[in-house]
Design a protein around this motif. Structure first.
Motif, PDB file in Angstrom:
ATOM      1  N   ALA A 177       0.826  -1.206   0.000  1.00 51.58           N
ATOM      2  CA  ALA A 177       0.000   0.000   0.000  1.00 51.58           C
ATOM      3  C   ALA A 177       0.859   1.255   0.000  1.00 51.58           C
ATOM      4  O   ALA A 177       0.581   2.217  -0.731  1.00 51.58           O
ATOM      5  CB  ALA A 177      -0.934  -0.005   1.212  1.00 51.58           C
ATOM      6  N   LEU A 178       1.920   1.279   0.791  1.00 45.57           N
ATOM      7  CA  LEU A 178       2.777   2.466   0.825  1.00 45.57           C
ATOM      8  C   LEU A 178       3.600   2.599  -0.446  1.00 45.57           C
ATOM      9  O   LEU A 178       3.909   3.715  -0.880  1.00 45.57           O
ATOM     10  CB  LEU A 178       3.688   2.402   2.045  1.00 45.57           C
ATOM     11  N   SER A 179       3.966   1.478  -1.053  1.00 39.30           N
ATOM     12  CA  SER A 179       4.645   1.560  -2.347  1.00 39.30           C
ATOM     13  C   SER A 179       3.735   2.175  -3.394  1.00 39.30           C
ATOM     14  O   SER A 179       4.178   2.962  -4.237  1.00 39.30           O
ATOM     15  CB  SER A 179       5.095   0.169  -2.790  1.00 39.30           C
ATOM     16  N   SER A 180       2.437   1.850  -3.320  1.00 40.87           N
ATOM     17  CA  SER A 180       1.480   2.447  -4.247  1.00 40.87           C
ATOM     18  C   SER A 180       1.352   3.946  -4.009  1.00 40.87           C
ATOM     19  O   SER A 180       1.302   4.735  -4.957  1.00 40.87           O
ATOM     20  CB  SER A 180       0.119   1.759  -4.099  1.00 40.87           C
ATOM     21  N   VAL A 181       1.313   4.344  -2.735  1.00 37.46           N
ATOM     22  CA  VAL A 181       1.233   5.771  -2.416  1.00 37.46           C
ATOM     23  C   VAL A 181       2.500   6.483  -2.895  1.00 37.46           C
ATOM     24  O   VAL A 181       2.448   7.576  -3.466  1.00 37.46           O
ATOM     25  CB  VAL A 181       1.047   5.971  -0.900  1.00 37.46           C
TER      26      VAL A 181
ATOM     27  N   SER B 157       4.409   5.753  -5.334  1.00 39.09           N
ATOM     28  CA  SER B 157       4.465   5.875  -6.793  1.00 39.09           C
ATOM     29  C   SER B 157       3.691   7.069  -7.300  1.00 39.09           C
ATOM     30  O   SER B 157       3.930   7.553  -8.402  1.00 39.09           O
ATOM     31  CB  SER B 157       3.920   4.591  -7.432  1.00 39.09           C
ATOM     32  N   ARG B 158       2.757   7.574  -6.505  1.00 35.21           N
ATOM     33  CA  ARG B 158       1.966   8.741  -6.907  1.00 35.21           C
ATOM     34  C   ARG B 158       2.587  10.050  -6.435  1.00 35.21           C
ATOM     35  O   ARG B 158       2.064  11.120  -6.722  1.00 35.21           O
ATOM     36  CB  ARG B 158       0.537   8.623  -6.373  1.00 35.21           C
ATOM     37  N   CYS B 159       3.659   9.975  -5.656  1.00 33.55           N
ATOM     38  CA  CYS B 159       4.332  11.189  -5.184  1.00 33.55           C
ATOM     39  C   CYS B 159       5.098  11.830  -6.333  1.00 33.55           C
ATOM     40  O   CYS B 159       5.564  11.155  -7.252  1.00 33.55           O
ATOM     41  CB  CYS B 159       5.263  10.844  -4.023  1.00 33.55           C
ATOM     42  N   THR B 160       5.249  13.132  -6.290  1.00 31.50           N
ATOM     43  CA  THR B 160       5.916  13.857  -7.381  1.00 31.50           C
ATOM     44  C   THR B 160       7.433  13.764  -7.308  1.00 31.50           C
ATOM     45  O   THR B 160       8.112  14.228  -8.224  1.00 31.50           O
ATOM     46  CB  THR B 160       5.501  15.334  -7.348  1.00 31.50           C
ATOM     47  N   VAL B 161       7.990  13.205  -6.221  1.00 33.34           N
ATOM     48  CA  VAL B 161       9.436  13.020  -6.109  1.00 33.34           C
ATOM     49  C   VAL B 161       9.706  11.542  -5.873  1.00 33.34           C
ATOM     50  O   VAL B 161       8.839  10.821  -5.375  1.00 33.34           O
ATOM     51  CB  VAL B 161      10.020  13.868  -4.954  1.00 33.34           C
ATOM     52  N   PRO B 162      10.881  11.040  -6.233  1.00 28.79           N
ATOM     53  CA  PRO B 162      11.208   9.637  -5.974  1.00 28.79           C
ATOM     54  C   PRO B 162      11.207   9.346  -4.476  1.00 28.79           C
ATOM     55  O   PRO B 162      11.776  10.096  -3.680  1.00 28.79           O
ATOM     56  CB  PRO B 162      12.606   9.477  -6.574  1.00 28.79           C
TER      57      PRO B 162
ATOM     58  N   GLU C  31      -0.539  11.289   3.945  1.00 23.49           N
ATOM     59  CA  GLU C  31      -0.645  12.743   4.083  1.00 23.49           C
ATOM     60  C   GLU C  31       0.740  13.393   4.132  1.00 23.49           C
ATOM     61  O   GLU C  31       0.936  14.504   3.613  1.00 23.49           O
ATOM     62  CB  GLU C  31      -1.449  13.074   5.339  1.00 23.49           C
ATOM     63  N   LEU C  32       1.698  12.719   4.758  1.00 23.28           N
ATOM     64  CA  LEU C  32       3.049  13.290   4.789  1.00 23.28           C
ATOM     65  C   LEU C  32       3.656  13.348   3.390  1.00 23.28           C
ATOM     66  O   LEU C  32       4.333  14.333   3.034  1.00 23.28           O
ATOM     67  CB  LEU C  32       3.935  12.471   5.720  1.00 23.28           C
ATOM     68  N   LEU C  33       3.427  12.320   2.582  1.00 19.80           N
ATOM     69  CA  LEU C  33       3.945  12.351   1.214  1.00 19.80           C
ATOM     70  C   LEU C  33       3.210  13.384   0.366  1.00 19.80           C
ATOM     71  O   LEU C  33       3.797  13.970  -0.551  1.00 19.80           O
ATOM     72  CB  LEU C  33       3.833  10.962   0.593  1.00 19.80           C
ATOM     73  N   GLN C  34       1.936  13.624   0.650  1.00 15.10           N
ATOM     74  CA  GLN C  34       1.243  14.710  -0.046  1.00 15.10           C
ATOM     75  C   GLN C  34       1.880  16.054   0.294  1.00 15.10           C
ATOM     76  O   GLN C  34       2.025  16.920  -0.580  1.00 15.10           O
ATOM     77  CB  GLN C  34      -0.236  14.702   0.334  1.00 15.10           C
ATOM     78  N   ASN C  35       2.259  16.237   1.567  1.00 15.15           N
ATOM     79  CA  ASN C  35       2.953  17.473   1.939  1.00 15.15           C
ATOM     80  C   ASN C  35       4.293  17.586   1.224  1.00 15.15           C
ATOM     81  O   ASN C  35       4.709  18.683   0.825  1.00 15.15           O
ATOM     82  CB  ASN C  35       3.167  17.512   3.455  1.00 15.15           C
TER      83      ASN C  35
ATOM     84  N   ALA D 220      12.744  11.508  -1.217  1.00 17.74           N
ATOM     85  CA  ALA D 220      12.080  11.286   0.068  1.00 17.74           C
ATOM     86  C   ALA D 220      12.276   9.821   0.450  1.00 17.74           C
ATOM     87  O   ALA D 220      12.493   8.954  -0.408  1.00 17.74           O
ATOM     88  CB  ALA D 220      10.599  11.639  -0.004  1.00 17.74           C
ATOM     89  N   TRP D 221      12.199   9.563   1.739  1.00 19.93           N
ATOM     90  CA  TRP D 221      12.398   8.222   2.258  1.00 19.93           C
ATOM     91  C   TRP D 221      11.311   7.913   3.282  1.00 19.93           C
ATOM     92  O   TRP D 221      10.954   8.765   4.108  1.00 19.93           O
ATOM     93  CB  TRP D 221      13.755   8.091   2.929  1.00 19.93           C
ATOM     94  N   VAL D 222      10.796   6.698   3.236  1.00 23.01           N
ATOM     95  CA  VAL D 222       9.776   6.239   4.177  1.00 23.01           C
ATOM     96  C   VAL D 222      10.257   4.926   4.774  1.00 23.01           C
ATOM     97  O   VAL D 222      10.636   3.999   4.036  1.00 23.01           O
ATOM     98  CB  VAL D 222       8.413   6.030   3.489  1.00 23.01           C
ATOM     99  N   ASP D 223      10.249   4.826   6.114  1.00 26.72           N
ATOM    100  CA  ASP D 223      10.642   3.596   6.801  1.00 26.72           C
ATOM    101  C   ASP D 223       9.634   3.266   7.887  1.00 26.72           C
ATOM    102  O   ASP D 223       9.191   4.158   8.635  1.00 26.72           O
ATOM    103  CB  ASP D 223      12.027   3.741   7.427  1.00 26.72           C
ATOM    104  N   LEU D 224       9.274   1.997   7.973  1.00 27.41           N
ATOM    105  CA  LEU D 224       8.404   1.492   9.027  1.00 27.41           C
ATOM    106  C   LEU D 224       9.047   0.250   9.630  1.00 27.41           C
ATOM    107  O   LEU D 224       9.587  -0.597   8.898  1.00 27.41           O
ATOM    108  CB  LEU D 224       7.014   1.113   8.492  1.00 27.41           C
ATOM    109  N   TRP D 225       9.000   0.168  10.944  1.00 27.62           N
ATOM    110  CA  TRP D 225       9.485  -1.030  11.620  1.00 27.62           C
ATOM    111  C   TRP D 225       8.848  -1.113  13.005  1.00 27.62           C
ATOM    112  O   TRP D 225       8.245  -0.157  13.492  1.00 27.62           O
ATOM    113  CB  TRP D 225      11.015  -1.003  11.728  1.00 27.62           C
ATOM    114  N   ARG D 226       8.991  -2.264  13.587  1.00 28.20           N
ATOM    115  CA  ARG D 226       8.449  -2.483  14.928  1.00 28.20           C
ATOM    116  C   ARG D 226       9.578  -2.421  15.942  1.00 28.20           C
ATOM    117  O   ARG D 226      10.626  -3.033  15.762  1.00 28.20           O
ATOM    118  CB  ARG D 226       7.741  -3.832  15.012  1.00 28.20           C
ATOM    119  N   ALA D 227       9.353  -1.665  17.034  1.00 21.91           N
ATOM    120  CA  ALA D 227      10.307  -1.562  18.124  1.00 21.91           C
ATOM    121  C   ALA D 227       9.571  -1.872  19.423  1.00 21.91           C
ATOM    122  O   ALA D 227       8.895  -1.013  19.984  1.00 21.91           O
ATOM    123  CB  ALA D 227      10.940  -0.173  18.183  1.00 21.91           C
ATOM    124  N   GLY D 228       9.673  -3.117  19.857  1.00 17.74           N
ATOM    125  CA  GLY D 228       8.958  -3.524  21.065  1.00 17.74           C
ATOM    126  C   GLY D 228       7.465  -3.505  20.835  1.00 17.74           C
ATOM    127  O   GLY D 228       6.935  -4.174  19.946  1.00 17.74           O
ATOM    128  N   ASP D 229       6.771  -2.722  21.634  1.00 13.29           N
ATOM    129  CA  ASP D 229       5.319  -2.624  21.508  1.00 13.29           C
ATOM    130  C   ASP D 229       4.902  -1.362  20.758  1.00 13.29           C
ATOM    131  O   ASP D 229       3.784  -0.874  20.933  1.00 13.29           O
ATOM    132  CB  ASP D 229       4.662  -2.632  22.892  1.00 13.29           C
TER     133      ASP D 229
END
Length: 412
Positions: free
Chosen positions: A286-290, A292-297, A322-326, A336-345
């Motif tokens: 889902a985030l890869s799809s979002v 791909s619609r951003c105006t910057v890589p 919303e952050l990528l829209q901004n 731009a760079w987007v990272d998600l990960w789990r840290a504990g809870d």
């Protein structure tokens, strides 16, 4: 470029509660002596000021309660009472400053109640139920007899029993210290947590209502209007079918184009509610799809071995969206760079760009709305965006495991 580095230990979980626990710390006082040292003179000054301060506070509290409660059956009564309680908080702040300066009592400041973006009615309800303001009202309401006693004893002792005045001032000021700690302190952790949850619930309700209004507006102005025009066009084509087949065929063709546009608008609307790709394939796709619609890589990195609960997953998706829209609209960034990960809870989210910076959470911006949304689920939202860039937004969400539902539909 590699994905953005992950930050170190997460920030404190609750930045909205700077007061922390309901604690107060007082500096240790020297034992009373037969001498008028600086501590004794400060205590004497406090005791002599008790009378004018408690008279002012008593008159104010009695007036506020009498007028506010007396008019509570009218429209203006409850707002007057609420603003009166706000005044009690202000009097309490001045009294804490007086106790800190003259008695050495350091009582934490309670968390302020702000109207914010919730509107007047939620603020009114929260203020009327504010335990801090009511304790401040009790403090000034019950101190009038004590203020008279301390003022009289102190003033008399200055000319009659001044050798024992250090002991008398220490004894009476000890009672004042206990009153300040007991009634002017912030709420307990439990009371603060309840107040925060009630405020968060108001944010969630208001956000949901705003989303429903947006969906209704989009349906009314978009797909519904096109479907109405489509029905009218098909009706006219039906009437012309026998007398002018060519015109009817053109009208049917135009209606077919309107159907395609209406379907696309409905798909966009459904994607704005909850995209199907998020439900089917999770945050990575889902985030890869979002992105791909951003105006910057945008480089997307999702390091999750399991999927979080649907509500948390949805909030994470819309936060990044919303952050990528901004980034597209305001950053003038090249990457731009987007990272998600789990840290504990916690589910950690980081969005960076190499743009011009200057993003600000205050001032009713969209970032402030994101901060409120994350705060409503016990999340955290931190923005670092100096002028000239880069901008780095870090968000935390509580991790909740996804529950398996036996009645969930199987998608093919």
């Amino acid at each position: 470029m590699n994905a953005s580095p992950r930050p170190g230990p997460s920030a404190p979980r609750d930045p909205r509660n700077p007061a922390g626990a309901a604690t107060s710390v007082s500096d240790p006082l020297p034992p009373p002596r037969f001498a008028f040292d600086s501590v004794t003179w400060k205590e004497i000054a406090f005791l002599l000021l008790n009378l004018p301060v408690v008279i002012l506070g008593f008159v104010y509290v009695v007036t506020v309660l009498a007028v506010g409660l007396g008019l509570s059956v009218t429209v203006v009564g409850l707002p007057l009472l609420a603003f009166g309680l706000v005044g009690c908080r202000l009097l309490g702040r001045m009294e804490r400053a007086r106790a800190r300066a003259l008695l050495g009592v350091h009582v934490d400041e309670p968390r302020p109640l702000r109207m914010g973006t919730l509107g007047f009615l939620p603020w009114l309800w929260a203020t009327l139920r504010d335990p801090v303001a009511w304790r401040h009202a009790l403090y000034f309401g019950c101190r009038l007899p004590w203020g008279i006693v301390t003022f009289t004893v102190t003033l008399t002792s200055l000319f009659v029993a001044w050798p024992v005045l250090p002991f008398l001032s220490r004894a009476m000021s000890t009672v004042d210290r206990a009153m300040a700690r007991g009634l002017l302190q912030p709420s307990s952790e439990l009371e603060q947590r309840i107040a925060e949850l009630e405020s968060d619930r108001g944010v969630v309700v208001d956000t949901a209502a705003a989303d429903l209004r947006r969906i209704e507006r989009d349906l009314h102005d978009g797909a519904q209007a096109r479907l109405v025009a489509l029905a009218m066009g098909l009706g006219l084509a039906k009437e012309k079918l026998l007398e002018d087949p060519e015109a009817a065929a053109r009208m049917v063709g135009e209606a077919h184009g309107e159907v395609k546009i209406a379907l696309q608008e409905l798909r966009d609307l459904a994607r704005g509610i909850h995209p199907a790709i998020l439900t089917d394939r999770g945050l990575d796709a889902a985030l890869s799809s979002v992105a791909s619609r951003c105006t910057v890589p945008v480089a997307v990195g999702v390091d999750l071995v399991a999927r979080p609960a649907e509500a948390i997953e949805g909030i994470a998706y819309f936060t990044v969206s919303e952050l990528l829209q901004n980034v597209s609209k305001h950053s003038a960034a090249r990457h731009a760079w987007v990272d998600l990960w789990r840290a504990g809870d916690r589910l950690m989210i980081q969005v960076r760009d190499d743009g011009k910076g200057g993003a600000d959470v205050s001032g009713g911006s969209g970032l402030a709305g994101l901060a409120e949304r994350l705060g409503s689920v016990d999340g955290l939202f931190v923005v670092s965006s100096p002028p000239g860039g880069p901008t780095e937004v870090t968000a935390e969400l509580p991790w909740r495991d996804r529950e398996f539902r036996r009645d969930a539909p199987i998608r093919r």
